[in-house]
Design a protein around this motif. Structure first.
Motif, PDB file in Angstrom:
ATOM      1  N   ARG A   1       0.792  -1.231   0.000  1.00  0.00           N
ATOM      2  CA  ARG A   1       0.000   0.000   0.000  1.00  0.00           C
ATOM      3  C   ARG A   1       0.827   1.285   0.000  1.00  0.00           C
ATOM      4  N   ILE A   2       1.966   1.309   0.667  1.00  0.00           N
ATOM      5  CA  ILE A   2       2.726   2.548   0.768  1.00  0.00           C
ATOM      6  C   ILE A   2       4.020   2.492  -0.042  1.00  0.00           C
ATOM      7  N   HIS A   3       4.130   1.512  -0.950  1.00  0.00           N
ATOM      8  CA  HIS A   3       5.370   1.372  -1.706  1.00  0.00           C
ATOM      9  C   HIS A   3       5.551   2.487  -2.738  1.00  0.00           C
ATOM     10  N   ASP A   4       4.455   3.144  -3.127  1.00  0.00           N
ATOM     11  CA  ASP A   4       4.554   4.222  -4.116  1.00  0.00           C
ATOM     12  C   ASP A   4       4.944   5.568  -3.500  1.00  0.00           C
ATOM     13  N   LEU A   5       5.024   5.652  -2.188  1.00  0.00           N
ATOM     14  CA  LEU A   5       5.433   6.892  -1.539  1.00  0.00           C
ATOM     15  C   LEU A   5       6.931   7.118  -1.747  1.00  0.00           C
ATOM     16  N   ASP A   6       7.360   8.336  -1.494  1.00  0.00           N
ATOM     17  CA  ASP A   6       8.795   8.624  -1.570  1.00  0.00           C
ATOM     18  C   ASP A   6       9.506   7.986  -0.381  1.00  0.00           C
TER      19      ASP A   6
ATOM     20  N   ILE B   1       4.153  -5.552  -2.486  1.00  0.00           N
ATOM     21  CA  ILE B   1       3.489  -6.855  -2.540  1.00  0.00           C
ATOM     22  C   ILE B   1       2.025  -6.668  -2.163  1.00  0.00           C
ATOM     23  N   GLU B   2       1.215  -7.655  -2.484  1.00  0.00           N
ATOM     24  CA  GLU B   2      -0.212  -7.588  -2.194  1.00  0.00           C
ATOM     25  C   GLU B   2      -0.451  -7.344  -0.704  1.00  0.00           C
ATOM     26  N   CYS B   3      -1.558  -6.684  -0.412  1.00  0.00           N
ATOM     27  CA  CYS B   3      -1.944  -6.430   0.974  1.00  0.00           C
ATOM     28  C   CYS B   3      -2.848  -7.562   1.461  1.00  0.00           C
TER      29      CYS B   3
END
Length: 372
Positions: free
Chosen positions: A40-45, A57-59
């Motif tokens: 969920r938060i992998h796209d954050l900086d 990975i999937e949540c």
């Protein structure tokens, strides 16, 4: 297998930004190549001088069948294992595939009993990040047993009396650490406060705060009318007409530092990051426990009171208690927090992680094999 530098992997729990901030504080001190695995938060900086990649990975909370959820706690050694959940099947495959392809020398798990056990089953050494709370259930104890070592993001003086001996023995206690801050020095803060005609009580809520506390705040401000109350992180509600004149809702503040520096007393939750940031700033504060699994904030609030680091409360007080509580908070001596932050806990964590990674790397590369 091609020899290379040791590689560190971090699994970061997606619930709340505190886990991300803690990982980044360690990454800033880490000299070895590192990867982050999260949901969920992998796209954050994400920031770190040696950070190679951030893997999503999937949540495990997405699209869980109702009937599958009924079996989520069937296994005492796992906190959460629902049946017939495709996102979890994919999550396990994605994680173990990444372990196979990357071969991290150590995983730092912050936090998940399921990821901890899966990492050990995949034959990868791990370091598990501890949290306060009543964590003597089979799943936590199994995760602790599976770990090479445990990291406590607090000094031994803040250990809980109920912690089992074997957990203490495996724990590397750290000095405090938190996000980089720009809160003014204590001397400047005292000068600012001395200029104020009235005490200022700052009530600070993070994004993870829950529950409607507006009535509690109105009662508190009414009970201590000689102080100005400023609420960060919340707006006033539809009953704003009942809000006393000494209560101001400042809404969400990306940089609450100046408010905190000017506060006579801060009121906040007993969440780890809030506590450590206020302790780092040597604030006088009241920590009110929010409802969290495993009594996490309740136990932390009790420890804060035990060590006289803050006024720790297990629930919101009744209005008649506020005047006494504010007086008690204003009489606190914040100097013991200097001992908590005597050294850089993030640097200590990075040093330990590096030692374990090099130990693991050497053992992996020894090529001494046996077939049973």
């Amino acid at each position: 297998m091609i020899d290379r530098q040791p590689h560190v992997g971090f699994y970061v729990h997606y619930h709340g930004m505190g886990h991300k901030h803690r990982t980044e504080a360690i990454l800033r001190q880490l000299q070895l190549p590192a990867s982050v695995v999260t949901s969920r938060i992998h796209d954050l900086d994400w920031n770190g001088p040696t950070l190679a990649d951030v893997v999503g990975i999937e949540c495990d909370n997405d699209d869980v069948p109702v009937r599958g959820m009924q079996h989520a706690q069937d296994v005492s050694a796992l906190h959460y294992a629902p049946l017939w959940t495709d996102s979890i099947t994919k999550r396990v495959a994605q994680y173990t595939r990444w372990l196979d392809e990357t071969c991290p020398d150590v995983m730092v798990v912050d936090v998940s009993a399921e990821i901890s056990m899966l990492t050990r089953l995949a034959s990868i050494p791990q370091i598990v990040m501890r949290q306060h709370g009543r964590r003597d259930d089979p799943a936590h104890l199994a995760a602790y047993e599976a770990a090479h070592s445990l990291l406590a993001p607090f000094p031994e003086s803040m250990e809980d009396d109920i912690t089992p001996d074997f957990v203490r023995d495996k724990t590397v206690y750290l000095n405090g650490f938190c996000r980089e801050q720009t809160i003014e020095s204590s001397n400047q803060s005292q000068r600012n406060k001395s200029k104020r005609e009235r005490p200022m009580i700052v009530v600070m809520f993070g994004r993870g705060g829950t529950g409607d506390v507006h009535q509690h705040l109105r009662e508190a401000a009414t009970s201590v009318p000689h102080a100005d109350w400023v609420v960060l992180g919340k707006d006033d509600d539809s009953n704003s007409g009942r809000t006393p004149s000494n209560l101001f809702f400042a809404g969400w503040q990306d940089r609450p530092d100046n408010w905190i520096a000017d506060a006579s007393v801060v009121v906040t939750s007993a969440g780890h990051n809030s506590v450590m940031e206020l302790g780092h700033a040597q604030c006088r504060f009241i920590a009110i426990a929010e409802d969290r699994p495993f009594e996490e904030q309740i136990r932390k609030a009790q420890i804060l009171s035990r060590e006289r680091l803050a006024i720790g409360l297990t629930a919101w007080p009744v209005s008649s208690q506020w005047s006494t509580l504010i007086d008690e908070a204003m009489s606190l001596d914040p100097s013991p927090w200097r001992k908590v932050f005597e050294h850089d806990g993030a640097e200590q964590a990075a040093d330990h992680i590096s030692q374990v990674a090099r130990w693991s790397h050497e053992a992996r590369m020894s090529r001494e094999l046996v077939t049973l």
